[in-house]
Every structure is written in structure tokens, then in C-alpha cells.
Design a protein around this motif. Structure first.
Motif, PDB file in Angstrom:
ATOM      1  N   ALA A 161      56.568  42.110  43.034  1.00 12.47           N
ATOM      2  CA  ALA A 161      56.830  42.878  44.262  1.00 12.47           C
ATOM      3  C   ALA A 161      55.806  43.992  44.430  1.00 12.47           C
ATOM      4  CB  ALA A 161      58.243  43.449  44.225  1.00 12.47           C
ATOM      5  N   LEU A 162      55.451  44.638  43.328  1.00 16.90           N
ATOM      6  CA  LEU A 162      54.456  45.721  43.392  1.00 16.90           C
ATOM      7  C   LEU A 162      53.131  45.197  43.951  1.00 16.90           C
ATOM      8  CD1 LEU A 162      53.517  48.610  42.761  1.00 16.90           C
ATOM      9  CD2 LEU A 162      53.005  47.865  40.422  1.00 16.90           C
ATOM     10  N   GLY A 163      52.713  44.011  43.499  1.00 16.06           N
ATOM     11  CA  GLY A 163      51.459  43.417  43.986  1.00 16.06           C
ATOM     12  C   GLY A 163      51.484  43.191  45.486  1.00 16.06           C
ATOM     13  N   ALA A 164      52.627  42.694  45.996  1.00 17.86           N
ATOM     14  CA  ALA A 164      52.747  42.458  47.444  1.00 17.86           C
ATOM     15  C   ALA A 164      52.730  43.778  48.208  1.00 17.86           C
ATOM     16  CB  ALA A 164      54.036  41.694  47.739  1.00 17.86           C
ATOM     17  N   ALA A 165      53.385  44.798  47.640  1.00 20.74           N
ATOM     18  CA  ALA A 165      53.396  46.126  48.275  1.00 20.74           C
ATOM     19  C   ALA A 165      51.987  46.727  48.301  1.00 20.74           C
ATOM     20  CB  ALA A 165      54.358  47.054  47.538  1.00 20.74           C
ATOM     21  N   MET A 166      51.237  46.557  47.195  1.00 15.45           N
ATOM     22  CA  MET A 166      49.861  47.072  47.138  1.00 15.45           C
ATOM     23  C   MET A 166      48.995  46.419  48.222  1.00 15.45           C
ATOM     24  SD  MET A 166      49.497  47.090  42.980  1.00 15.45           S
ATOM     25  CE  MET A 166      47.722  47.304  42.879  1.00 15.45           C
ATOM     26  N   ALA A 167      49.117  45.087  48.354  1.00 21.88           N
ATOM     27  CA  ALA A 167      48.335  44.362  49.367  1.00 21.88           C
ATOM     28  C   ALA A 167      48.697  44.846  50.769  1.00 21.88           C
ATOM     29  CB  ALA A 167      48.570  42.861  49.240  1.00 21.88           C
ATOM     30  N   ALA A 168      49.998  45.064  51.016  1.00 23.60           N
ATOM     31  CA  ALA A 168      50.457  45.510  52.343  1.00 23.60           C
ATOM     32  C   ALA A 168      49.985  46.931  52.634  1.00 23.60           C
ATOM     33  CB  ALA A 168      51.981  45.428  52.420  1.00 23.60           C
ATOM     34  N   GLY A 169      50.115  47.803  51.641  1.00 21.35           N
ATOM     35  CA  GLY A 169      49.767  49.212  51.831  1.00 21.35           C
ATOM     36  C   GLY A 169      48.273  49.451  51.952  1.00 21.35           C
ATOM     37  N   ALA A 170      47.472  48.521  51.397  1.00 28.50           N
ATOM     38  CA  ALA A 170      46.012  48.681  51.421  1.00 28.50           C
ATOM     39  C   ALA A 170      45.378  48.058  52.662  1.00 28.50           C
ATOM     40  CB  ALA A 170      45.407  48.040  50.164  1.00 28.50           C
ATOM     41  N   ALA A 171      46.202  47.343  53.471  1.00 23.46           N
ATOM     42  CA  ALA A 171      45.645  46.613  54.626  1.00 23.46           C
ATOM     43  C   ALA A 171      45.005  47.553  55.642  1.00 23.46           C
ATOM     44  CB  ALA A 171      46.744  45.792  55.294  1.00 23.46           C
ATOM     45  N   GLU A 172      43.961  47.051  56.278  1.00 21.98           N
ATOM     46  CA  GLU A 172      43.293  47.794  57.349  1.00 21.98           C
ATOM     47  C   GLU A 172      44.307  48.078  58.461  1.00 21.98           C
ATOM     48  OE1 GLU A 172      39.620  46.991  60.444  1.00 21.98           O
ATOM     49  OE2 GLU A 172      39.795  45.703  58.673  1.00 21.98           O
ATOM     50  N   GLY A 173      44.363  49.325  58.927  1.00 20.75           N
ATOM     51  CA  GLY A 173      45.340  49.682  59.949  1.00 20.75           C
ATOM     52  C   GLY A 173      46.616  50.257  59.349  1.00 20.75           C
ATOM     53  N   VAL A 174      46.765  50.116  58.002  1.00 18.10           N
ATOM     54  CA  VAL A 174      47.902  50.739  57.294  1.00 18.10           C
ATOM     55  C   VAL A 174      47.332  51.798  56.360  1.00 18.10           C
ATOM     56  CG1 VAL A 174      49.846  50.405  55.708  1.00 18.10           C
ATOM     57  CG2 VAL A 174      49.315  48.631  57.401  1.00 18.10           C
ATOM     58  N   SER A 175      46.503  51.338  55.426  1.00 20.25           N
ATOM     59  CA  SER A 175      45.702  52.200  54.531  1.00 20.25           C
ATOM     60  C   SER A 175      46.460  53.365  53.919  1.00 20.25           C
ATOM     61  CB  SER A 175      44.468  52.735  55.282  1.00 20.25           C
ATOM     62  OG  SER A 175      43.730  51.647  55.795  1.00 20.25           O
ATOM     63  N   VAL A 176      47.639  53.071  53.338  1.00 18.79           N
ATOM     64  CA  VAL A 176      48.362  54.143  52.641  1.00 18.79           C
ATOM     65  C   VAL A 176      48.313  53.935  51.123  1.00 18.79           C
ATOM     66  CG1 VAL A 176      49.921  54.613  54.574  1.00 18.79           C
ATOM     67  CG2 VAL A 176      50.617  52.966  52.809  1.00 18.79           C
ATOM     68  N   TRP A 177      47.643  52.856  50.668  1.00 15.45           N
ATOM     69  CA  TRP A 177      47.607  52.541  49.228  1.00 15.45           C
ATOM     70  C   TRP A 177      46.165  52.238  48.859  1.00 15.45           C
ATOM     71  CZ3 TRP A 177      52.684  50.680  47.006  1.00 15.45           C
ATOM     72  CH2 TRP A 177      52.669  50.683  45.606  1.00 15.45           C
ATOM     73  N   SER A 178      45.604  53.036  47.987  1.00 13.19           N
ATOM     74  CA  SER A 178      44.219  52.805  47.585  1.00 13.19           C
ATOM     75  C   SER A 178      44.164  51.866  46.382  1.00 13.19           C
ATOM     76  CB  SER A 178      43.545  54.131  47.226  1.00 13.19           C
ATOM     77  OG  SER A 178      42.318  53.862  46.578  1.00 13.19           O
ATOM     78  N   LEU A 179      43.306  50.854  46.456  1.00 12.35           N
ATOM     79  CA  LEU A 179      43.136  49.928  45.324  1.00 12.35           C
ATOM     80  C   LEU A 179      41.874  50.250  44.516  1.00 12.35           C
ATOM     81  CD1 LEU A 179      44.221  46.512  46.939  1.00 12.35           C
ATOM     82  CD2 LEU A 179      45.611  48.219  45.773  1.00 12.35           C
ATOM     83  N   ASN A 180      41.268  51.403  44.781  1.00 11.35           N
ATOM     84  CA  ASN A 180      40.120  51.815  43.958  1.00 11.35           C
ATOM     85  C   ASN A 180      40.601  52.041  42.530  1.00 11.35           C
ATOM     86  OD1 ASN A 180      38.464  51.852  46.207  1.00 11.35           O
ATOM     87  ND2 ASN A 180      38.899  54.014  46.647  1.00 11.35           N
ATOM     88  N   PRO A 181      39.832  51.544  41.530  1.00 10.85           N
ATOM     89  CA  PRO A 181      40.276  51.653  40.132  1.00 10.85           C
ATOM     90  C   PRO A 181      40.690  53.079  39.737  1.00 10.85           C
ATOM     91  CG  PRO A 181      38.299  50.300  40.266  1.00 10.85           C
ATOM     92  CD  PRO A 181      38.565  50.807  41.655  1.00 10.85           C
ATOM     93  N   GLU A 182      39.936  54.090  40.232  1.00  9.40           N
ATOM     94  CA  GLU A 182      40.251  55.477  39.831  1.00  9.40           C
ATOM     95  C   GLU A 182      41.549  55.990  40.457  1.00  9.40           C
ATOM     96  OE1 GLU A 182      37.209  55.618  43.213  1.00  9.40           O
ATOM     97  OE2 GLU A 182      37.537  54.472  41.366  1.00  9.40           O
ATOM     98  N   ASP A 183      42.000  55.319  41.544  1.00  5.04           N
ATOM     99  CA  ASP A 183      43.216  55.776  42.219  1.00  5.04           C
ATOM    100  C   ASP A 183      44.479  55.062  41.729  1.00  5.04           C
ATOM    101  OD1 ASP A 183      41.746  57.507  43.790  1.00  5.04           O
ATOM    102  OD2 ASP A 183      41.416  55.998  45.356  1.00  5.04           O
ATOM    103  N   LEU A 184      44.312  53.991  40.948  1.00  7.84           N
ATOM    104  CA  LEU A 184      45.492  53.233  40.510  1.00  7.84           C
ATOM    105  C   LEU A 184      46.250  54.044  39.465  1.00  7.84           C
ATOM    106  CD1 LEU A 184      43.893  49.680  40.300  1.00  7.84           C
ATOM    107  CD2 LEU A 184      45.440  50.534  42.060  1.00  7.84           C
ATOM    108  N   SER A 185      47.574  54.054  39.604  1.00 15.83           N
ATOM    109  CA  SER A 185      48.363  54.903  38.706  1.00 15.83           C
ATOM    110  C   SER A 185      48.402  54.322  37.295  1.00 15.83           C
ATOM    111  CB  SER A 185      49.786  55.051  39.251  1.00 15.83           C
ATOM    112  OG  SER A 185      50.274  53.792  39.656  1.00 15.83           O
TER     113      SER A 185
END
Length: 525
Positions: free
Chosen positions: A458-482
């Protein structure tokens, strides 16, 4: 902390629909910390109308999604969390499971045929027999997959050949085909009134109709299976806005992430580097290793699959996959069919009470054997029984079976890549079984690492959704991953004992093969 100030702290939230083989879940995450805030789960009924057949009701699947959404929203409201903070929804799903519906009425034309289903065995044998040299890998250069009952194309072919309603809808141009993700997205974005008919590259790559090099449906493959291309959903990336929710409390929120469950777990485990791998213990067991932007073809019975494509303009990444059909399903079988346990927790207790299978081996080839054998004629066997054997030994043997099957796909993966894994990242429902995790480390002779938040799919699907263009609330940059906290299981037995047990397992696997052939009584149409 006062509820009102707590609200301000949270920032944007992202939700995920996780529609698995045995249950549906809806989960809501904090996009800044990846913390799981609330979720709800509903079991899904499986029906077995004939030997080897596995079906689910598409309307029950859809209803379970709505129910999980409503319940989770209620729970969030009770926690004083404002649901208007949910900025996007991701979808992840059991892969390969095949649905056909009528685009004018919105009604399913048959039950969903589940990935595990074996009714297509005779179709598969017929297809293999007409290939040059009777080669099950005849289409692998395009699909990355062997011709098998597992994938959607043969299930769709069966529906078109055996279900009048499907045949008629195809002929009259009313039929829509989809895997579970496509059915859900179409329904949630409006269904017969403007629903979006799409799938993502990871789900498309499991149909046998998709060319993993051109990254699109392949006209030759469609012709080979006799599938009209007009019934197929449009293929999109795993992270973009597909459409908006059309009803319920979350109406208007974009659906912007879509990944097959095993790809989603790879993303959720942050396996973004070439060579990183994860193993998910669900109904089946799936080991995926990221191979970067090049598809690697296996010489040892693994699949080549699309791992993810996180944005329209982003490159596709690929993975090698070892797929095991029966893992958690063996627990359900011991519970529902044999009645020797009342719950999965009880299985761990029973097995721990003896600490050994006492020479009993259980090969749960209920749906034939998947990787690395691809042997549809195999069936389940329990061997090495003596008068001393009791249900506790059988419980232990069932857990060992999951570990031995993982060892087989890990060995194949190490041979294909030439670089042995030094530890295994794990997730999925069965990882809560500590005995299983310890056994897995012992049988693999490498440490097993489990994140403390097990909902990585579920986390993976949320990351993909949050990182989408036009949403952009989740950064997938390595330095930003918790940073992920995890628990580590180290091997505790000597390698010689482990090798001895593994050799006996291999002997048991041999004995399970060539059991069911289509010319014998087989319940096929």
C-alpha cells in the motif's frame, strides 16, 4: 497534544486501495513521514466452482473498496483528522486476475478468474504444442513470460471461448477487458458514465499481450491469442493522474498511482537501485529484484517484468521475478479445508511446539508449480510421514515449504545475476510470524530484514500517487525518503543441516511433478 494542533502538523495525506487476493484494504499515509494513520480491511470470498477453478465476484471486490474507504474515513474523523487533507489515491492490486464487463451497462459478464486458476491448462498445452519445438518460452522474447495458466491472455481466451455473454459482447463491441486495477479505476472514475479505461505498465506486463520493449500492447501477441485490441485498456505510467473519484466522501480526489501489488511492494521497500530486492509473503510469495532500465532475461525459470514507470516522461525500470503460487494460501487451506488450525496465529504456536517437521515435507503445488519449474501438471503432496507424525509436524512443514520455495527462487536469482544477495528484505501478511522469519533466515543462510511497518504494498501505491505530476506531495528523491526502522533475523543453524533439509525438499518436489495431465480426468471444459 490538542487535536486542533495535531491537525496542522499532519500536512498532505495520500491514500491507497490495496485489493489483494484474499482481502481489500484502504490505507491513509502521511506523505511527509510515510506514517500509516488509519486503515480498514475486508475479506474477499473466493469460490472454487470446480477442481482447480478459482473465482471472485467483481461487484463484491468493488463493494469492498467502497466499504473500506467509508470505514477508514470514519476512523480518520474520529481521530480528528480532516479527510479533505487526502490529496491523492493510489491503486495496487492482485495481478493477472481477469475481468470482462459490458461498457454500456457497467455489469461484469462473468466472475473474475483469479491468477491461481487452472482451468486454462488444456488451452496452455494446446498453445505450447503449436509452438516450434513445443517451447513454453516461445513468446518470452517479447513478454518476459512463459506460456502459463498464470497470465491473463489465456484466461481471457477461455472466457471468449466458453462464456456466451462474453463472446456476444466482444462481437457487438460492448466488451471491456481489464485486470483488477482497470476494473476499479473504470468504476471509481464514473463507470458507464465516463469511466477511464486504463491500466499501468506493471499490470499490462502480466497479460502476455504486452511487449516489454516497446512498452505497449503488441498486435502480433493479440493475434496469437485471438484477442481484439479494442477491448484492451489504455496503458499508462504507474504515476500520473488517470481521473477523479466520482462518488463517496472522497469525490473529486485524483487517482494518480497504479502498480501491480508486487511492483508496489518493491517501491514501498524503496528498492530503486539496480540489484535491490524484496520478498512479499501474501497468498503467494514473490521475490523481485530491480534490474534497472534494461530487461534481463532469466536462464533459470524467473520472469522478466516491468517494475515501475514513475511518471509519463520517466524511464521504465524492470525486475526479475520469482513467483510462488502458494504461501499464505497454505495457511488458509490448513484452516478451511483440513480444520487443524483456527487461525494463522495458531499455526505458529503449533509449529513452535515441536520445533521440527520430523522428516515430513509438504509441497503445496495446489496450482501446479510456478518458478523456477513452471510445471502446471504438479499437484500438492505431503511425504515422509510416519506413525509419529502429528498435526504440529505438518504445521511446521507448511511453514518450511514457504521458506524452501523462497530458497529455490533466491538460488535462481543469484545464478541469473551472478551477484548473490547478502540479505533479504521481506514484507506481507505472513511476516508477522516470527517463527517463519527465523526459519527463512536459517534455510537461506542469510539475514532476513523486515520493516516495522509491514504495509509496504500500500505504501508503494501511495508513494506513486503522491509523487504524480499535478499532485507532487511525495518526494521520491533518495535524500527525502524517510528512514525505515526494521527487525533483523540472523541464521541460527549450521549450513550443513540447512543444505540437508533443502536436498530432501528438492526430492519431495520431484515427486509432486507430472501428476495431473489433461488426458486424464481433469475437470477441464
Amino acid at each position: 497534544m490538542a487535536a486542533s494542533s495535531h491537525r496542522i502538523m499532519l500536512g498532505p495525506l495520500v491514500a491507497a486501495i490495496d485489493q489483494g487476493t484474499s482481502s481489500t484494504r484502504f490505507l491513509v499515509f502521511n506523505s511527509k513521514t510515510a506514517e500509516l494513520l488509519s486503515h480498514h480491511q475486508v475479506e474477499i470470498k473466493q469460490s472454487f466452482p470446480k477442481e482447480g477453478w478459482v473465482e471472485e465476484d467483481p461487484k463484491e471486490i468493488l463493494q469492498s473498496v467502497y466499504e473500506c474507504m467509508e470505514r477508514t474515513c470514519e476512523k480518520l474523523t474520529q481521530l480528528n483528522i480532516d479527510i479533505s487533507n487526502i490529496k491523492a489515491i493510489g491503486v495496487t492490486n492482485q495481478r493477472e486476475t481477469t475481468l470482462v464487463w459490458d461498457k454500456e451497462t457497467g455489469e461484469p459478464l462473468y466472475n473474475a478468474i483469479v491468477w491461481l486458476d487452472l482451468r486454462t491448462q488444456s488451452t496452455v498445452e494446446r498453445l505450447i504444442n503449436k509452438t516450434p519445438g513445443r517451447n513454453k518460452n516461445h513468446l518470452k522474447h517479447k513478454t518476459g513470460l512463459p506460456i502459463s495458466t498464470y497470465f491473463s491472455a489465456v484466461k481471457l481466451r477461455w472466457l471468449m471461448d466458453n462464456v456466451d455473454e462474453v463472446h456476444e459482447a466482444v462481437v457487438s463491441h460492448r466488451a471491456m477487458f481489464g485486470t483488477v486495477d482497470a476494473w476499479l479505476i473504470w468504476c471509481l472514475t464514473g463507470g458507464k458514465t465516463g469511466g477511464v479505461h486504463c491500466t499501468d505498465v506493471t499490470n499490462a506486463s502480466r497479460t502476455m499481450l504486452f511487449n516489454i520493449h516497446t512498452m505497449d500492447w503488441d498486435p502480433e501477441l493479440c493475434k496469437y491469442f485471438g484477442i481484439p485490441m479494442e477491448i484492451l485498456p489504455r496503458v499508462r505510467s504507474s504515476s500520473e493522474i488517470y481521473g477523479l473519484m466520482k462518488s463517496g466522501a472522497l469525490s473529486g480526489i485524483p487517482i494518480s498511482g497504479c502498480l501491480g501489488d508486487q511492483s508496489a511492494a518493491l517501491v514501498g521497500q524503496m528498492c530503486f537501485q539496480d540489484g535491490q530486492a524484496k520478498n512479499t509473503y501474501g497468498t503467494g510469495c514473490f521475490l523481485l529484484r530491480n534490474t534497472g532500465v534494461k530487461p534481463v532475461m532469466s536462464e533459470h525459470g524467473l520472469l522478466t517484468t516491468v517494475a515501475y514507470k514513475l511518471g509519463r516522461d520517466k524511464p521504465a525500470c524492470y525486475a526479475l521475478e520469482g513467483s510462488v503460487a502458494i504461501a499464505g494460501a497454505v495457511v488458509r487451506w490448513l484452516q478451511d479445508n483440513l480444520g487443524i488450525i483456527g487461525s494463522s496465529e495458531e499455526l505458529e504456536k503449533l509449529a513452535a511446539s515441536v520445533g521440527t517437521s520430523y522428516g515430513c515435507y509438504f509441497v503445496p503445488a495446489f496450482s501446479g508449480l510456478y518458478a523456477p519449474y513452471w510445471e502446471p501438471s504438479a499437484r500438492g503432496i505431503i511425504c515422509g510421514l510416519t506413525q509419529f507424525t502429528n498435526k504440529s509436524h505438518l504445521a511446521f512443514a507448511a511453514l518450511e515449504a514457504v521458506c524452501f520455495q523462497t530458497r529455490e527462487i533466491l538460488d535462481a536469482m543469484n545464478q541469473d545475476s551472478g551477484i548473490p544477495l547478502t540479505q533479504l528484505q521481506v514484507d506481507g501478511g505472513m511476516t508477522s510470524n516470527k517463527l517463519l522469519m527465523q526459519l527463512q533466515a536459517d534455510i537461506l543462510c542469510i539475514p532476513v530484514v523486515k520493516p516495522s511497518m509491514p504495509e509496504t504494498t500500500a505504501l508503494g501505491a501511495a508513494m506513486a500517487a503522491g509523487a504524480a505530476e499535478g499532485v507532487s506531495v511525495w518526494s521520491l528523491n533518495p535524500e527525502d525518503l524517510s528512514e525505515v526502522t526494521s527487525e533483523k533475523f540472523e541464521p541460527q543453524i549450521n549450513p550443513e543441516e540447512s543444505e540437508f533439509r533443502y536436498a530432501r525438499w528438492k526430492k519431495a518436489v520431484e515427486k509432486s511433478m507430472n501428476w495431473e495431465t489433461t488426458d486424464s480426468k481433469s475437470g477441464q471444459l
